[in-house]
Design a protein around this motif. Structure first.
Motif, PDB file in Angstrom:
ATOM      1  N   GLY A   1       0.825  -1.201   0.000  1.00  0.00           N
ATOM      2  CA  GLY A   1       0.000   0.000   0.000  1.00  0.00           C
ATOM      3  C   GLY A   1       0.857   1.248   0.000  1.00  0.00           C
ATOM      4  O   GLY A   1       2.068   1.193   0.225  1.00  0.00           O
ATOM      5  N   LEU A   2       0.220   2.361  -0.255  1.00  0.00           N
ATOM      6  CA  LEU A   2       0.936   3.633  -0.267  1.00  0.00           C
ATOM      7  C   LEU A   2       1.535   3.928   1.101  1.00  0.00           C
ATOM      8  O   LEU A   2       1.081   3.403   2.130  1.00  0.00           O
TER       9      LEU A   2
ATOM     10  N   SER B   1       3.605  -2.531  -7.331  1.00  0.00           N
ATOM     11  CA  SER B   1       3.411  -3.252  -8.593  1.00  0.00           C
ATOM     12  C   SER B   1       3.798  -4.718  -8.445  1.00  0.00           C
ATOM     13  O   SER B   1       4.582  -5.097  -7.567  1.00  0.00           O
ATOM     14  N   ALA B   2       3.259  -5.537  -9.339  1.00  0.00           N
ATOM     15  CA  ALA B   2       3.584  -6.963  -9.334  1.00  0.00           C
ATOM     16  C   ALA B   2       5.088  -7.172  -9.507  1.00  0.00           C
ATOM     17  O   ALA B   2       5.673  -8.037  -8.845  1.00  0.00           O
ATOM     18  N   ALA B   3       5.716  -6.379 -10.346  1.00  0.00           N
ATOM     19  CA  ALA B   3       7.162  -6.506 -10.560  1.00  0.00           C
ATOM     20  C   ALA B   3       7.933  -6.236  -9.279  1.00  0.00           C
ATOM     21  O   ALA B   3       8.939  -6.903  -9.000  1.00  0.00           O
ATOM     22  N   GLU B   4       7.483  -5.285  -8.486  1.00  0.00           N
ATOM     23  CA  GLU B   4       8.168  -4.953  -7.236  1.00  0.00           C
ATOM     24  C   GLU B   4       7.942  -6.015  -6.163  1.00  0.00           C
ATOM     25  O   GLU B   4       8.744  -6.137  -5.241  1.00  0.00           O
TER      26      GLU B   4
ATOM     27  N   ASP C   1      -5.467   5.436  -1.260  1.00  0.00           N
ATOM     28  CA  ASP C   1      -6.250   6.632  -0.948  1.00  0.00           C
ATOM     29  C   ASP C   1      -5.224   7.750  -0.820  1.00  0.00           C
ATOM     30  O   ASP C   1      -4.742   8.044   0.275  1.00  0.00           O
ATOM     31  N   LEU C   2      -4.847   8.315  -1.972  1.00  0.00           N
ATOM     32  CA  LEU C   2      -3.764   9.293  -2.000  1.00  0.00           C
ATOM     33  C   LEU C   2      -4.016  10.492  -1.097  1.00  0.00           C
ATOM     34  O   LEU C   2      -3.119  10.872  -0.335  1.00  0.00           O
ATOM     35  N   PRO C   3      -5.210  11.099  -1.100  1.00  0.00           N
ATOM     36  CA  PRO C   3      -5.422  12.236  -0.188  1.00  0.00           C
ATOM     37  C   PRO C   3      -5.213  11.869   1.285  1.00  0.00           C
ATOM     38  O   PRO C   3      -4.593  12.627   2.034  1.00  0.00           O
ATOM     39  N   LEU C   4      -5.700  10.706   1.699  1.00  0.00           N
ATOM     40  CA  LEU C   4      -5.529  10.289   3.092  1.00  0.00           C
ATOM     41  C   LEU C   4      -4.056  10.021   3.396  1.00  0.00           C
ATOM     42  O   LEU C   4      -3.549  10.428   4.445  1.00  0.00           O
TER      43      LEU C   4
ATOM     44  N   ALA D   1       4.627   8.847  -6.860  1.00  0.00           N
ATOM     45  CA  ALA D   1       5.287   7.827  -7.677  1.00  0.00           C
ATOM     46  C   ALA D   1       4.710   6.441  -7.382  1.00  0.00           C
ATOM     47  O   ALA D   1       4.434   5.666  -8.309  1.00  0.00           O
ATOM     48  N   ALA D   2       4.524   6.121  -6.101  1.00  0.00           N
ATOM     49  CA  ALA D   2       3.946   4.817  -5.746  1.00  0.00           C
ATOM     50  C   ALA D   2       2.529   4.689  -6.290  1.00  0.00           C
ATOM     51  O   ALA D   2       2.146   3.640  -6.822  1.00  0.00           O
ATOM     52  N   ALA D   3       1.741   5.749  -6.174  1.00  0.00           N
ATOM     53  CA  ALA D   3       0.365   5.720  -6.687  1.00  0.00           C
ATOM     54  C   ALA D   3       0.346   5.499  -8.199  1.00  0.00           C
ATOM     55  O   ALA D   3      -0.519   4.786  -8.716  1.00  0.00           O
TER      56      ALA D   3
END
Length: 137
Positions: free
Chosen positions: A9-10, A68-71, A94-97, A116-118
């Protein structure tokens, strides 16, 4: 049986809090957050630490964004090679949160890291090699 738990998760979504409240007594922790931000070859270092813990016969939790699946693939392959069961716990972005929670941290991650993660986000799927996936709200 060895268990490997991937927290996905983010940044600032609650992964580390989940580890502390649920897995800390039973699973060793590997995380890039424990490394200096300036450290080189962080992914390779994480995989070495992870493999060493598995070689010791310890269940492990990997606490990173892993968007990502690759990561996720290297951790899953290493876990499978050790004969471990692989469980993913993931938080829908949930980028804003995450931005709000990150700003309240004592040592916030640069916002560009969250964006970048999102941008790399891929919902985890069982066919990546997971034995189980658990979504958190």
């Amino acid at each position: 049986m060895l268990d490997v738990v991937l927290l996905i998760g983010l940044q600032a979504c609650g992964k580390t809090t989940f580890y502390a409240s649920t897995l800390a007594d039973t699973h060793a922790l590997v995380s890039k957050d424990a490394m200096p931000r300036s450290a080189r070859h962080r992914e390779a270092r994480l995989l070495r630490e992870f493999a060493a813990l598995l070689d010791e016969g310890r269940s492990v939790c990997v606490d990173n964004t892993q968007p990502s699946a690759a990561e996720r693939a290297g951790v899953i392959a290493t876990a499978r090679a050790a004969g471990a069961r692989v469980i993913g716990h993931w938080w829908r972005p949930d980028l804003p949160l995450s931005l709000e929670r990150n700003a309240a941290r004592q040592d916030p991650v640069p916002e560009v890291g969250l964006y970048a993660a999102a941008s790399r986000w891929e919902e985890p799927a069982l066919d990546e090699g997971f034995d189980d996936l658990v979504e958190h709200g």
